[in-house]
Enzyme design. Structure first.
Site, PDB file in Angstrom:
ATOM      1  N   CYS A   1     -18.046  32.308  -9.955  1.00  0.00           N
ATOM      2  CA  CYS A   1     -19.264  32.906 -10.634  1.00  0.00           C
ATOM      3  C   CYS A   1     -18.561  34.055 -11.687  1.00  0.00           C
ATOM      4  CB  CYS A   1     -20.154  33.587  -9.712  1.00  0.00           C
ATOM      5  SG  CYS A   1     -21.577  34.476 -10.637  1.00  0.00           S
TER       6      CYS A   1
ATOM      7  N   HIS B   1     -17.371  28.949  -0.977  1.00  0.00           N
ATOM      8  CA  HIS B   1     -16.124  29.134  -1.873  1.00  0.00           C
ATOM      9  C   HIS B   1     -14.970  29.482  -0.847  1.00  0.00           C
ATOM     10  CE1 HIS B   1     -17.796  29.432  -5.984  1.00  0.00           C
ATOM     11  NE2 HIS B   1     -18.902  29.421  -5.275  1.00  0.00           N
TER      12      HIS B   1
END
Ligand code: COA
Ligand code: ZN
Length: 322
Positions: free
Chosen positions: A250, A219
């Site tokens: 998430c 990420h």
């Protein structure tokens, strides 16, 4: 020369790099407004049309935990599969594996976190319970002829616990290898990976689970996602996840933001002399479609700037005349 740049370990120029598009899973799961199933299918098809072949299309998770992906079966039934397509989906538990087994899937990405607190937040159970349930998960998927990519979330750090030792990641990778996983995927859930933590985790796994194929899932939360890819390449890793437009995150990890952006990664790989099989212009069109459907500006940079040699009309740029 430091070990980080050692040419003996590096992926050679010209090699084929596998980029797995995870926007339809990691990206969509983090969107609050439900994306209609036919629009999800349109985006998946546009991504395949760009030449991408590996795609994580959805998750088989609790529809109460992630309402956005409650249409997993419908999406999988509706997408076009070009020759060479390799379609995967995320599974956290046996119920998910049973659902996956009824669908046309090449592989499943299982998920357990390397840190206890994130595993409890994400799948509501301790790590040990996830790993013991994976025995039945692997049996179910093997019977269905579906390969398994063993996912390890918070592999480079946990937003709740901080440091995640590489030995802990390696221990889970070893367990995945014993269970019969085809590969292990190191998930950088909240963008805590750095070149040094990436190198340490890869080397710990190679020692604990020799021969196990390593995939990397970064990420870009702190802006170093592509730098981590360069470290992965220097360490010989040829498989990377990325999300179109830089979607992703998430919902069960504090501070999670988008994956590294697929167009930005493809641009970097192609400009570094690697083969990807992707048409960058077509991928930018897919990113623009995703942006239109999602309805806000996405973080991807190459979709805004265009390819490096894109020519601009001088007539349209102001001249700095005094
Ligand atoms: N698919 C659909 N439904 C599921 C399911 C699955 N994979 N797993 C469980 N359920 C349902 C059960 O059937 C049960 O339904 P019921 O109450 O109608 O009988 C309910 O969910 C609760 O089941 P339980 O086994 O107690 O699950 P839980 O509440 O402890 O939740 C998970 C565990 C794993 C299902 C949930 O935490 C989850 O879906 N996590 C995924 C999170 C995620 O996607 N994170 C981002 C990706 S890393
Ligand atoms: Zn992710």
């Amino acid at each position: 020369m430091s070990r980080l740049q050692s040419p003996t370990d590096a992926v050679p120029e010209g090699a084929q790099i596998t980029v797995c598009e995870v926007g339809p899973r990691d990206g969509f799961q983090n969107e609050k407004t439900f994306i209609p199933t036919d629009r999800k299918i349109d985006i998946v098809n546009a991504l395949f049309a760009s030449g991408l072949r590996h795609m994580q299309v959805t998750s088989f998770v609790s529809p109460r935990a992630v309402p956005q992906l409650a249409d997993a079966e419908e999406v999988l039934a509706g997408i076009d599969r070009p020759d060479g397509a390799y379609v995967t989906a995320l599974v956290p538990n046996l119920r998910g594996a049973e659902r996956a087994a009824t669908c046309a899937l090449d592989a499943v990405h299982t998920v357990v976190s390397a840190s206890e607190t994130h595993n409890r937040k994400n799948v509501n159970r301790p790590i040990a319970q996830s790993l013991s349930e994976f025995e039945a998960v692997f049996d179910t998927l093997k019977t269905a002829g579906i390969a398994v990519e063993g996912g390890i979330a918070t592999a480079f750090g946990c937003p709740f616990e901080g440091v995640v030792p590489p030995e802990q990641v390696a221990r889970i990778a070893r367990r995945y290898q014993e269970l019969g996983a085809d590969s292990v995927s190191l998930g950088d859930t909240t963008g805590m990976a750095t070149p040094l933590t990436v190198r340490a985790a890869i080397r710990a796994i190679r020692e604990a689970a020799p021969g196990l194929d390593i995939h990397l899932h970064f990420h870009n939360t702190r802006g170093v996602g592509l730098a981590c890819v360069m470290t992965g390449l220097a360490e010989g890793v040829t498989h990377y996840d990325a999300a179109v437009g830089g979607l992703g995150g998430c919902p069960f990890a504090a501070g999670a933001t988008g994956n590294i952006c697929t167009e930005d990664l493809i641009y970097l790989l192609q400009e570094s002399g690697y083969a990807t099989g992707v048409d960058l212009e077509a991928l930018i069109s897919a990113a623009q479609l995703a942006q239109d459907v999602i309805g806000r500006s996405l973080p991807g940079q190459v979709m805004k700037a265009g390819p490096r040699l894109k020519r601009h009309d001088p007539e349209l740029t102001v001249t700095a005349a005094g």
